[in-house]
Design a protein around this motif. Structure first.
Motif, PDB file in Angstrom:
ATOM      1  N   ARG A 106      37.630 103.081  91.833  1.00 53.57           N
ATOM      2  CA  ARG A 106      37.764 104.254  92.709  1.00 53.57           C
ATOM      3  C   ARG A 106      37.604 105.542  91.913  1.00 53.57           C
ATOM      4  O   ARG A 106      37.054 106.519  92.418  1.00 53.57           O
ATOM      5  N   VAL A 107      38.112 105.551  90.696  1.00 53.36           N
ATOM      6  CA  VAL A 107      37.920 106.739  89.857  1.00 53.36           C
ATOM      7  C   VAL A 107      36.437 106.981  89.631  1.00 53.36           C
ATOM      8  O   VAL A 107      35.954 108.110  89.705  1.00 53.36           O
ATOM      9  N   MET A 125      45.728  94.228  89.921  1.00 48.65           N
ATOM     10  CA  MET A 125      44.387  94.444  89.365  1.00 48.65           C
ATOM     11  C   MET A 125      44.223  95.908  88.968  1.00 48.65           C
ATOM     12  O   MET A 125      44.171  96.779  89.817  1.00 48.65           O
ATOM     13  N   ILE A 126      44.188  96.144  87.685  1.00 47.47           N
ATOM     14  CA  ILE A 126      44.114  97.531  87.231  1.00 47.47           C
ATOM     15  C   ILE A 126      42.700  98.068  87.346  1.00 47.47           C
ATOM     16  O   ILE A 126      42.474  99.184  87.814  1.00 47.47           O
ATOM     17  N   VAL A 127      41.742  97.242  86.988  1.00 48.68           N
ATOM     18  CA  VAL A 127      40.370  97.727  86.936  1.00 48.68           C
ATOM     19  C   VAL A 127      39.903  98.143  88.303  1.00 48.68           C
ATOM     20  O   VAL A 127      39.165  99.118  88.466  1.00 48.68           O
ATOM     21  N   GLU A 128      40.384  97.416  89.322  1.00 45.35           N
ATOM     22  CA  GLU A 128      39.974  97.698  90.685  1.00 45.35           C
ATOM     23  C   GLU A 128      40.256  99.156  91.057  1.00 45.35           C
ATOM     24  O   GLU A 128      39.446  99.832  91.689  1.00 45.35           O
ATOM     25  N   GLN A 129      41.441  99.641  90.628  1.00 44.45           N
ATOM     26  CA  GLN A 129      41.780 101.024  90.946  1.00 44.45           C
ATOM     27  C   GLN A 129      40.822 101.999  90.267  1.00 44.45           C
ATOM     28  O   GLN A 129      40.509 103.050  90.815  1.00 44.45           O
ATOM     29  N   TYR A 130      40.366 101.628  89.076  1.00 49.03           N
ATOM     30  CA  TYR A 130      39.530 102.582  88.344  1.00 49.03           C
ATOM     31  C   TYR A 130      38.098 102.580  88.825  1.00 49.03           C
ATOM     32  O   TYR A 130      37.341 103.500  88.508  1.00 49.03           O
TER      33      TYR A 130
END
Lengths: 184, 366, 440, 125
Positions: free
Chosen positions: D8-9, D1-6
């Motif tokens: 956090r951004v 899941m890429i969006v999940e990390q962002y």
């Protein structure tokens, strides 16, 4: 109908940021302020890319547009002597606005074909992209190698063009003096 | 001054690298200095006029404050001028003591000049602090001798004010022992430092002809390769008896001026060592009348201060005060070449050039 | 007798030694307990997951992680300024701040309070909106770049596959922010400073990116965790394998973060304070703080990209890995302080020429060499110690090139045996000069 | 899941904006309790130019030279962005891919050489 979920909310938020700052770029008189808004609008676009799970593109957007194109524009603005602080509305404003509206209409036509939920990255996210950069690399050096090589030639022409323009017009760029009083 | 292409910028009076309240009005094109105007007078204390109202002895403290980084040398120049006009002959011990203190002051002043030059080139004060270490020791010696560190007021007409205390000699000897090593340390740290060389080499080149035409003196002149030092050319205080050499630069850039100063420190150490060897016993001062009234006359006496030819022009009318006194301040004359040096150069180069000329604003404005 | 015993210096020494022992023991046990700080966020995550939804649990644990990063940065800003001042004072034979608190440790706090007290002045002719944004906005790149840095095995806040590019992209936002700070002040010095900054930072971003490209080439990934793991798996530090990339990254980054010898953006002897000349009070303090934070950030980046992050010859099993990581970071930071205490600064044109004529061409050639090496290594993976061989070759090449470069350019340009002043044989102005010298 | 990390951004962005606002808020509070002077006047709020009145209005124009440097920067930035995907997949590929990239880079290196040749890289102050 738009599904109520966190992706759509985020999409709305970021697109509002992008759009509002983009409108600000057009209407604000001070060129520097509109440049600042332009950078914010670039960042908004980058976050929209993130919502589409395209993180490499988002980073590229941030790096190239917010980080470098904005610098280019900064210098371009600094080359303009008087308008940087009090940029009068152009006489082409009406024409520009009409063009913008037309373009928006065309965009809406395109968008209406799609389901908006698909645009927000929800559907893409279900595909579970884990790593986009590998795929981009493989495609760029495999299928799209011609485009890849042509890009370098394009960049080369841009550099050579800039050099020749600056070299031939070096004196013309320098002569414009700045004699505007501050706001005082 | 500012033309179409340029804009006007004030460097100074409150600027970190003008070494005091000194103002340069520059016309800049980008970072290039196209034209400049030097404006002095922010530290003017009307020293020369005031000295017409004081007796000859009372004027000595004024000279401390002219070049506040080299008070001893200024005292010396003034006292020698007055002694010449009033035919006072100081005792031999006083002369040797004067040489010792003048050379100590030269070391202290050169340390300051070189330290600030490196700071101007952008070092974060470390070389300055290192050079202040030696300067501090010299000022300690001044303090134990005459009670003051900066404005010493030590020389008197006909000698020096006080006899140095006994512990002075021990401390002086230990200082003389370590100074050449320190100078070598600075040479290692700076004169072979790639960045420092890049910043000072070929920056602010004064040709020998220019230097002579502009009547430069001191390290600014010797940096250009012109061997001219009043201690050799017109010896005073028995400098002809000492064995020392005059370092001269090669091409007259900021680096050469820096190096000339460093080498002069070594030569000064040699002079002080010889002076300590020949220091005779005896009085440190002759008695002179309380109100000295020299015959109506005029005299110009020049000495080699740390910054160059320090001259005192005194006219007497038979009264207890000078009728007219003029100080030929080396900083003021050396500064006159800045316009030629800085025009066309970039701002950082101009700053380094100014630092290498080593001005003291107190002396410029008097 | 008792009083005398207590006033004895031996007693004091004994008690200090005893306290140190207790401190070490306690430190050992605490470090065992807190070996992995990610247990906190895991605990929060599970706590919320049991009671609420996954999303909330994820959010809560993320906030804990972010707060951890922020508090670390805050701590660094407070302690770092003390460390910098004390260490530089030691370099300069001074004492440094020692009045406020033990060893002057509370000096940064006192400074912060003093800066807060000061009157906030905004110039009349400034563009007030753009003037107020930069001191706040400049923290964005400085803090965001801490995200993907791995502190330990499970301790990285952002685990993204574009880690290096993310840091690079985020930190490139500093350039326009600094420019706006300088431009909006409407001050000549500020504008000069921001012009210099933009020109220099823009030029040095290319060597930085090219050196990062070499890192990506060797490791085949942009993820910080994987880069650290690659170094550990191949038991080689990237800084040893590609020393030129390390040098390029370090030197160009000092230009990016305005540290000596490349601190021309705020050269106080030339343009007084550069782009933040008009900022007073706390706003100026924020600019100074962010500079310091960037220096520590550079240390963190170098230690994870080139110095194998939290690995250190098996010691990471005894000591908490983040302690090792922070130690390496502080080491690089101390190196930066050392540089700052030692060197004068370059001139703008020298820096620009160095960037465009030396560093960029050399970096382009370098990453080609690295690419060929990597191809050889990956195509002939059956040959053992190939990577060690190339490490030796790379290091010796860099040493050789540095030696040759120094030898050729130094001698040609500066001629050290001739630069020392001569001693005049006779005194007498220009005529004498013509006799003794070759110049005429 | 890429969006999940962002996500956090985004959290980090919010905290990064809040972080410098804290001391600024402290500074604002000091002004509210009448502890510090807040009487700005014309001289205080004029720009600093070494203690005298500003000699000239602020220069608002750059040399075209800067524009060239910025353009060079953009070009090399784009080049690097193109090269990063290659760098990631490079270890898995054969030598042949190197030649494709070599063409790309050599074309741009020619640009650099051209700029050098025409003295576009000479930094004039």
């Amino acid at each position: 109908m738009i599904e109520v979920n966190i992706y759509n909310a985020a999409f709305l938020l970021f697109s509002m940021i992008t759009l509002l700052s983009a409108i600000g770029v057009a209407v604000i008189n001070s060129l520097m302020r509109s440049l600042f808004l332009l950078i914010i609008s670039f960042i908004g676009v980058a976050s929209l890319f993130v919502l589409l799970s395209a993180d490499f593109i988002a980073i590229a957007q941030l790096l190239i547009y917010a980080g470098s194109i904005s610098i280019l524009l900064l210098f371009a603005v600094m080359l303009t002597p008087e308008v940087s602080i009090n940029n009068q509305n152009s006489k082409y404003f009406l024409f520009a606005a009409l063009t913008g509206i037309l373009f928006t209409y065309i965009m809406f036509l395109f968008i209406s074909i799609f389901d908006i939920n698909q645009l927000t990255g929800l559907s893409l996210d279900k595909l579970n992209f884990s790593n986009t950069i590998d795929k981009i690399g493989t495609l760029l050096l495999g299928k799209y190698i011609i485009a890849f090589e042509l890009a370098s030639i394009l960049l080369l022409f841009a550099l050579i063009g800039a050099i020749s323009i600056v070299r031939s017009n070096e004196s013309d760029f320098n002569i414009v003096a700045t004699k505007i009083k501050g706001k005082k | 001054m500012a033309t179409e292409d340029t804009y006007e910028l004030n460097i100074g009076p409150q600027h970190p690298s003008t070494h005091g309240v000194f103002r340069i009005k520059v016309a800049m094109n980008g970072e290039t200095i196209e034209d400049l105007d030097m404006i002095v007078g922010y530290l003017h204390r009307s020293m020369e006029k005031l000295s017409e109202e004081r007796t000859f002895t009372q004027n000595i403290p004024f000279t401390d404050r002219a070049d506040y980084l080299a008070a001893m040398s200024n005292n010396l120049g003034y006292c020698l001028a007055i002694e010449k006009i009033a035919d006072v002959i100081p005792p031999q011990r006083a002369t040797v003591l004067r040489v010792i203190f003048a050379e100590l002051q030269r070391i202290a002043s050169h340390a300051m000049a070189n330290g600030t030059l490196v700071s101007d080139a952008g070092a974060w004060q470390t070389p300055l602090m290192y050079m202040f270490r030696e300067r501090e020791k010299i000022l300690d010696l001044f303090e134990m001798t005459c009670g003051a560190r900066l404005t010493t007021n030590y020389m008197r007409i006909g000698g020096v004010a006080f006899e140095p205390p006994d512990e002075f000699y021990a401390q002086l000897n230990s200082l003389l022992g370590e100074l050449p090593d320190r100078v070598d340390e600075y040479m290692e740290m700076l004169s072979e430092n790639e960045i420092f060389i890049a910043r000072t080499k070929n920056v602010g080149i004064i040709t020998p002809e220019d230097a002579i035409n502009a009547s430069l003196s001191g390290p600014a002149l010797r940096g250009s390769g012109v061997p001219w030092d009043l201690r050799k050319a017109e010896p005073y205080c028995g400098y002809e008896d000492y064995d020392f050499e005059i370092p001269v630069g090669n091409i007259g850039d900021s680096y050469d001026r820096f190096m000339v100063r460093l080498f002069e420190v070594k030569e000064s150490v040699k002079i002080i060592k010889q002076a300590l060897n020949i220091l005779p016993k005896g009085m440190h001062k002759t008695q002179i009348p309380l109100a000295l009234r020299p015959e109506p006359d005029q005299v110009y006496f020049r000495t080699e201060g740390p910054r160059g030819e320090l001259g005192y022009f005194v006219i007497t009318d038979g009264g207890p005060a000078p009728y007219r006194m003029h100080i030929r301040a080396p900083s003021f004359i050396n500064l006159s070449l800045l316009k030629k040096l800085a025009t066309g150069s970039s701002l950082p180069d101009a700053v380094v050039t100014l630092g290498s000329i080593d001005i003291v604003v107190g002396e410029i404005d008097r | 007798m008792i009083k005398k015993f207590f006033s004895n210096t031996l007693f004091i020494k004994l008690s200090i030694g005893f306290a140190t022992l207790i401190f070490l023991f306690a430190g050992y046990f605490i470090s065992k307990l807190l070996f992995d700080l990610s247990v906190f966020s895991e605990f929060i995550f599970n706590f919320f997951l049991e009671r609420f939804s996954y999303n909330l649990a994820y959010l809560a644990s993320s906030i804990i992680g972010a707060l951890g990063i922020i508090s670390f940065v805050g701590l660094v800003l407070l302690i770092g300024s003390w460390v910098e001042r004390r260490v530089i004072a030691r370099f300069q034979i001074r004492v440094g701040p020692n009045r406020v608190g033990p060893f002057g440790l509370l000096q940064p706090l006192a400074d912060a309070i003093k800066l807060m007290q000061k009157e906030v002045l905004v110039p009349d002719i400034a563009d007030k909106l753009l003037f107020l944004i930069p001191p706040v906005a400049i923290f964005l790149p400085a803090i965001l770049a801490w995200g993907p840095i791995p502190w330990g095995p499970n301790m990285s806040y952002l685990d993204i596959n574009v880690g290096i590019l993310y840091v690079f992209a985020v930190s490139s936002l500093t350039v326009p922010i600094i420019f706006f700070a300088g431009w909006s002040s409407m001050n000549h010095y500020a504008l000069l400073g921001s012009m210099r900054t933009v020109a220099m930072m823009v030029s040095y971003e290319i060597p930085v990116s090219l050196s990062l490209l070499s890192v990506a080439l060797v490791t085949g990934t942009l993820n910080f965790n994987e880069i650290v793991m690659w170094q550990s798996n191949n038991s080689i530090w990237l800084g040893l394998f590609i020393p030129f990339a390390l040098f390029t990254f370090f030197f160009a980054s000092t230009a990016e973060i305005n540290r000596t010898p490349n601190d021309i953006a705020e050269a106080e002897s030339e343009i007084v304070a550069g782009y933040h000349i008009e900022y007073s009070g706390m706003k100026a303090g924020l600019f100074m703080a962010v500079e310091l934070g960037n220096a520590v950030l550079l240390g963190a980046l170098i230690s994870s990209l080139f110095l194998n992050g939290w690995f250190l010859f098996g010691i990471e099993n005894l000591v908490p890995p983040y302690i090792i990581f922070i130690t390496k970071t502080v080491f690089i930071y101390l190196l930066l302080i050392w540089l700052r205490a030692t060197f004068p600064r370059f001139r703008l044109d020298q820096l620009m020429n160095f960037a465009w004529k030396t560093l960029i061409p050399a970096s382009i050639i370098h990453f080609f060499v690295v690419a060929i090496e990597v191809s050889i290594i990956s195509n002939f993976s059956e040959i053992p110690y190939l990577i060690v061989l190339f490490t030796v070759i790379n290091i010796s090449l860099v040493v050789l090139l540095a030696y040759l470069w120094g030898k050729i350019f130094h001698v040609q340009q500066y001629q050290p045996e001739k630069i020392q002043p001569r001693f005049a044989a006779s005194i007498g102005g220009l005529e004498a000069m013509k006799e003794v010298s070759s110049i005429d | 899941m890429i969006v999940e990390q962002y996500v956090r951004v985004l959290i980090l962005v919010i905290l990064a904006i809040a972080f410098p606002l804290l001391p600024l808020a402290g500074s604002y509070l000091f002004s509210k309790i009448n502890y510090r002077p807040a009487n700005s006047n014309e001289i205080k709020s004029s720009i600093y130019e070494c203690g005298v009145e500003a000699a000239d209005i602020t220069w608002r124009q750059f040399n075209a030279k800067y524009f060239l440097y910025a353009l060079g920067f953009v070009i090399f930035d784009v080049e690097v962005i193109f090269l990063f995907p290659w760098a990631v997949i490079h270890t898995e590929q054969a030598f042949s891919i190197l030649i494709k990239v070599a063409i790309f880079v050599i074309v741009l290196a020619f640009g650099l050489f051209y700029a050098w040749r025409w003295r576009a890289l000479e930094w004039q102050q």
